[in-house]
Design a protein around this motif. Sequence first.
Motif, PDB file in Angstrom:
ATOM      1  N   LEU A 261      -7.399   7.053  21.396  1.00  0.00           N
ATOM      2  CA  LEU A 261      -6.593   6.107  21.318  1.00  0.00           C
ATOM      3  C   LEU A 261      -6.220   5.419  19.901  1.00  0.00           C
ATOM      4  O   LEU A 261      -5.247   4.870  19.531  1.00  0.00           O
ATOM      5  N   GLY A 262      -7.280   5.741  18.985  1.00  0.00           N
ATOM      6  CA  GLY A 262      -7.174   5.199  17.528  1.00  0.00           C
ATOM      7  C   GLY A 262      -6.439   6.503  16.681  1.00  0.00           C
ATOM      8  O   GLY A 262      -6.006   6.186  15.738  1.00  0.00           O
ATOM      9  N   THR A 263      -5.898   7.399  17.341  1.00  0.00           N
ATOM     10  CA  THR A 263      -5.193   8.498  16.551  1.00  0.00           C
ATOM     11  C   THR A 263      -4.123   8.019  15.842  1.00  0.00           C
ATOM     12  O   THR A 263      -3.887   8.353  14.594  1.00  0.00           O
ATOM     13  N   ALA A 264      -3.303   7.451  16.578  1.00  0.00           N
ATOM     14  CA  ALA A 264      -1.872   6.989  16.046  1.00  0.00           C
ATOM     15  C   ALA A 264      -2.091   6.121  14.855  1.00  0.00           C
ATOM     16  O   ALA A 264      -1.343   6.412  13.778  1.00  0.00           O
ATOM     17  N   SER A 265      -3.057   5.081  14.568  1.00  0.00           N
ATOM     18  CA  SER A 265      -3.324   4.189  13.419  1.00  0.00           C
ATOM     19  C   SER A 265      -3.791   5.210  12.344  1.00  0.00           C
ATOM     20  O   SER A 265      -3.882   4.651  11.131  1.00  0.00           O
ATOM     21  N   VAL A 266      -4.082   6.408  12.592  1.00  0.00           N
ATOM     22  CA  VAL A 266      -4.583   7.264  11.278  1.00  0.00           C
ATOM     23  C   VAL A 266      -3.562   8.182  10.973  1.00  0.00           C
ATOM     24  O   VAL A 266      -3.442   8.421   9.838  1.00  0.00           O
ATOM     25  N   THR A 267      -3.096   9.073  11.995  1.00  0.00           N
ATOM     26  CA  THR A 267      -2.532  10.220  11.641  1.00  0.00           C
ATOM     27  C   THR A 267      -0.999   9.836  11.372  1.00  0.00           C
ATOM     28  O   THR A 267      -0.112  10.500  10.713  1.00  0.00           O
ATOM     29  N   TYR A 268      -0.412   8.727  11.864  1.00  0.00           N
ATOM     30  CA  TYR A 268       1.083   8.065  11.843  1.00  0.00           C
ATOM     31  C   TYR A 268       0.982   7.054  10.634  1.00  0.00           C
ATOM     32  O   TYR A 268       0.544   6.143  11.003  1.00  0.00           O
ATOM     33  N   VAL A 269       1.445   7.484   9.540  1.00  0.00           N
ATOM     34  CA  VAL A 269       1.163   6.819   8.310  1.00  0.00           C
ATOM     35  C   VAL A 269       1.559   5.309   8.338  1.00  0.00           C
ATOM     36  O   VAL A 269       0.781   4.249   7.935  1.00  0.00           O
ATOM     37  N   ILE A 270       3.013   5.011   8.829  1.00  0.00           N
ATOM     38  CA  ILE A 270       3.159   3.517   9.084  1.00  0.00           C
ATOM     39  C   ILE A 270       2.602   2.965   9.989  1.00  0.00           C
ATOM     40  O   ILE A 270       2.465   1.548   9.884  1.00  0.00           O
ATOM     41  N   GLN A 271       1.728   3.358  10.757  1.00  0.00           N
ATOM     42  CA  GLN A 271       0.766   2.617  11.686  1.00  0.00           C
ATOM     43  C   GLN A 271      -0.552   2.072  11.160  1.00  0.00           C
ATOM     44  O   GLN A 271      -1.347   1.633  11.710  1.00  0.00           O
ATOM     45  N   ARG A 272      -0.727   2.210   9.886  1.00  0.00           N
ATOM     46  CA  ARG A 272      -1.682   1.874   9.082  1.00  0.00           C
ATOM     47  C   ARG A 272      -1.567   0.129   9.433  1.00  0.00           C
ATOM     48  O   ARG A 272      -2.728  -0.286   9.121  1.00  0.00           O
ATOM     49  N   ALA A 273      -0.529  -0.462   9.572  1.00  0.00           N
ATOM     50  CA  ALA A 273      -0.392  -1.611   9.814  1.00  0.00           C
ATOM     51  C   ALA A 273      -1.582  -2.084  10.971  1.00  0.00           C
ATOM     52  O   ALA A 273      -2.302  -3.249  10.954  1.00  0.00           O
TER      53      ALA A 273
ATOM     54  N   THR B 200       0.975  -1.075   0.052  1.00  0.00           N
ATOM     55  CA  THR B 200       0.176   0.062  -0.001  1.00  0.00           C
ATOM     56  C   THR B 200       0.842   1.358   0.039  1.00  0.00           C
ATOM     57  O   THR B 200       0.507   2.250  -0.596  1.00  0.00           O
ATOM     58  N   LEU B 201       2.107   0.980   0.611  1.00  0.00           N
ATOM     59  CA  LEU B 201       2.811   2.397   0.708  1.00  0.00           C
ATOM     60  C   LEU B 201       3.452   2.467  -0.762  1.00  0.00           C
ATOM     61  O   LEU B 201       3.742   3.649  -1.313  1.00  0.00           O
ATOM     62  N   ALA B 202       3.979   1.474  -1.422  1.00  0.00           N
ATOM     63  CA  ALA B 202       4.272   1.624  -2.867  1.00  0.00           C
ATOM     64  C   ALA B 202       3.309   2.221  -3.737  1.00  0.00           C
ATOM     65  O   ALA B 202       3.896   2.866  -4.500  1.00  0.00           O
ATOM     66  N   ALA B 203       1.984   1.713  -3.625  1.00  0.00           N
ATOM     67  CA  ALA B 203       1.009   2.327  -4.402  1.00  0.00           C
ATOM     68  C   ALA B 203       0.761   3.770  -3.925  1.00  0.00           C
ATOM     69  O   ALA B 203       0.540   4.681  -4.915  1.00  0.00           O
ATOM     70  N   ASN B 204       0.849   4.149  -2.616  1.00  0.00           N
ATOM     71  CA  ASN B 204       0.732   5.444  -2.450  1.00  0.00           C
ATOM     72  C   ASN B 204       1.842   6.276  -3.007  1.00  0.00           C
ATOM     73  O   ASN B 204       1.497   7.455  -3.795  1.00  0.00           O
ATOM     74  N   HIS B 205       3.032   5.677  -2.986  1.00  0.00           N
ATOM     75  CA  HIS B 205       4.272   6.502  -3.531  1.00  0.00           C
ATOM     76  C   HIS B 205       4.273   6.747  -5.002  1.00  0.00           C
ATOM     77  O   HIS B 205       4.342   7.803  -5.757  1.00  0.00           O
ATOM     78  N   ARG B 206       3.650   5.428  -5.865  1.00  0.00           N
ATOM     79  CA  ARG B 206       3.343   5.815  -7.026  1.00  0.00           C
ATOM     80  C   ARG B 206       2.383   6.609  -7.608  1.00  0.00           C
ATOM     81  O   ARG B 206       2.384   7.289  -8.574  1.00  0.00           O
ATOM     82  N   LEU B 207       1.384   6.821  -6.706  1.00  0.00           N
ATOM     83  CA  LEU B 207       0.276   7.488  -7.110  1.00  0.00           C
ATOM     84  C   LEU B 207       0.752   9.141  -6.809  1.00  0.00           C
ATOM     85  O   LEU B 207       0.057  10.101  -7.404  1.00  0.00           O
ATOM     86  N   GLY B 208       1.342   9.370  -5.643  1.00  0.00           N
ATOM     87  CA  GLY B 208       1.600  10.715  -5.341  1.00  0.00           C
ATOM     88  C   GLY B 208       2.950  11.380  -4.813  1.00  0.00           C
ATOM     89  O   GLY B 208       3.038  12.101  -4.177  1.00  0.00           O
ATOM     90  N   GLY B 209       3.995  10.353  -5.068  1.00  0.00           N
ATOM     91  CA  GLY B 209       5.262  10.487  -4.461  1.00  0.00           C
ATOM     92  C   GLY B 209       5.210  10.713  -3.230  1.00  0.00           C
ATOM     93  O   GLY B 209       4.812  10.007  -2.397  1.00  0.00           O
TER      94      GLY B 209
ATOM     95  N   TYR C 134      -1.290   9.442   1.384  1.00  0.00           N
ATOM     96  CA  TYR C 134      -1.003   8.522   2.456  1.00  0.00           C
ATOM     97  C   TYR C 134      -1.975   8.571   3.781  1.00  0.00           C
ATOM     98  O   TYR C 134      -2.634   7.626   4.262  1.00  0.00           O
ATOM     99  N   HIS C 135      -2.138   9.699   4.225  1.00  0.00           N
ATOM    100  CA  HIS C 135      -3.408  10.105   5.111  1.00  0.00           C
ATOM    101  C   HIS C 135      -4.772   9.726   4.963  1.00  0.00           C
ATOM    102  O   HIS C 135      -5.360   9.127   5.481  1.00  0.00           O
ATOM    103  N   ILE C 136      -5.029  10.119   3.384  1.00  0.00           N
ATOM    104  CA  ILE C 136      -6.286   9.492   2.981  1.00  0.00           C
ATOM    105  C   ILE C 136      -6.754   8.038   3.086  1.00  0.00           C
ATOM    106  O   ILE C 136      -7.871   7.677   3.581  1.00  0.00           O
ATOM    107  N   PHE C 137      -5.659   7.481   2.771  1.00  0.00           N
ATOM    108  CA  PHE C 137      -5.840   5.989   2.693  1.00  0.00           C
ATOM    109  C   PHE C 137      -6.058   5.334   4.149  1.00  0.00           C
ATOM    110  O   PHE C 137      -6.934   4.703   4.373  1.00  0.00           O
ATOM    111  N   ASN C 138      -5.196   6.076   4.952  1.00  0.00           N
ATOM    112  CA  ASN C 138      -5.174   5.615   6.525  1.00  0.00           C
ATOM    113  C   ASN C 138      -6.637   5.921   7.241  1.00  0.00           C
ATOM    114  O   ASN C 138      -7.226   4.961   7.737  1.00  0.00           O
TER     115      ASN C 138
END
Length: 200
Positions: free
Chosen positions: A129-141, A66-75, A81-85
Motif C-alpha cells: 500500500l505504500g508503493t505509490a508514495s515511493v514509486t510515483y514521484v508526485i505522490q511524495r506529498a 523539492t521537485l524544483a530542487a530535484n530538477h535543478r540537480l538532475g534535470g 526523484y525516486h531516491i528522494f522518495n
Amino acid sequence: MIDRRSLRQWGLAGLLAVAGLVAYANAIGGAFVFDDLRSIVQRSDALDGPLGPLLAGDRRPLVTLTLAANHRLGGLDPRGYHIFNIAVHIAAALALFTLVRRSALRLGRSAEATPLAFAASLLWIVHPLGTASVTYVIQRAEAMAALSMLVMLLAVLDAARGSRAAAWAATAVCAAVLGMLSKPTMIVAPLVAVLFDGLV
C-alpha cells in the motif's frame, strides 16, 4: 559508550533502512508516470525558473520546492526523484519505529516496546500500500505529510515529558506546518496531536 540496548535499537533501525532499500531499489530507474508528466516534465522550464512565480498559489509548495530542487540537480533524470522518495519513506519508517517504541514504554509496555515498534515499522516500509508514495514521484506529498505527522507526534510525546517542553512544542508546530505545506489534509494535525497527547 553505547550500551547493548542502544546497539540493538540502532541495529533494528539499520535493518529497516536496508528493508526499504531492498524493497524499492528497482524503482530508482522507473520512469515518470501519470501526473508526474504534468507536474514535472511539462513544467520543466518553470521548475528551473524563479521560485516566487513557481510557488505562488501552490497548494503543496513544499512538494513543489523539492521537485524544483530535484530538477535543478538532475534535470529530467527520474533517478534523483525516486531516491528522494525512498529516503523520505525510510525516514518515516524510522520515525514510526521511534514513536511506537517510546509510546509503548510510556504506557508501561517495556517488554513489547521494541519488537512491536520493529514489526509495525517493517510492515510500514515494505507493505504494498505504500508503493505509490515511493514509486510515483508526485505522490511524495503523501510520504512527506506522513513523515511530518510522525515527527510532530514524536515532538508531542517529548514535550509531554517536561524536558525542554517549549522546544519540543515548537518542533511539533513546525512539523505540522511543514506537513500542511506538503498536503492540505494535514490540517487535521492539531486535532491528532491533542488526541495523541491525551492517550499517552
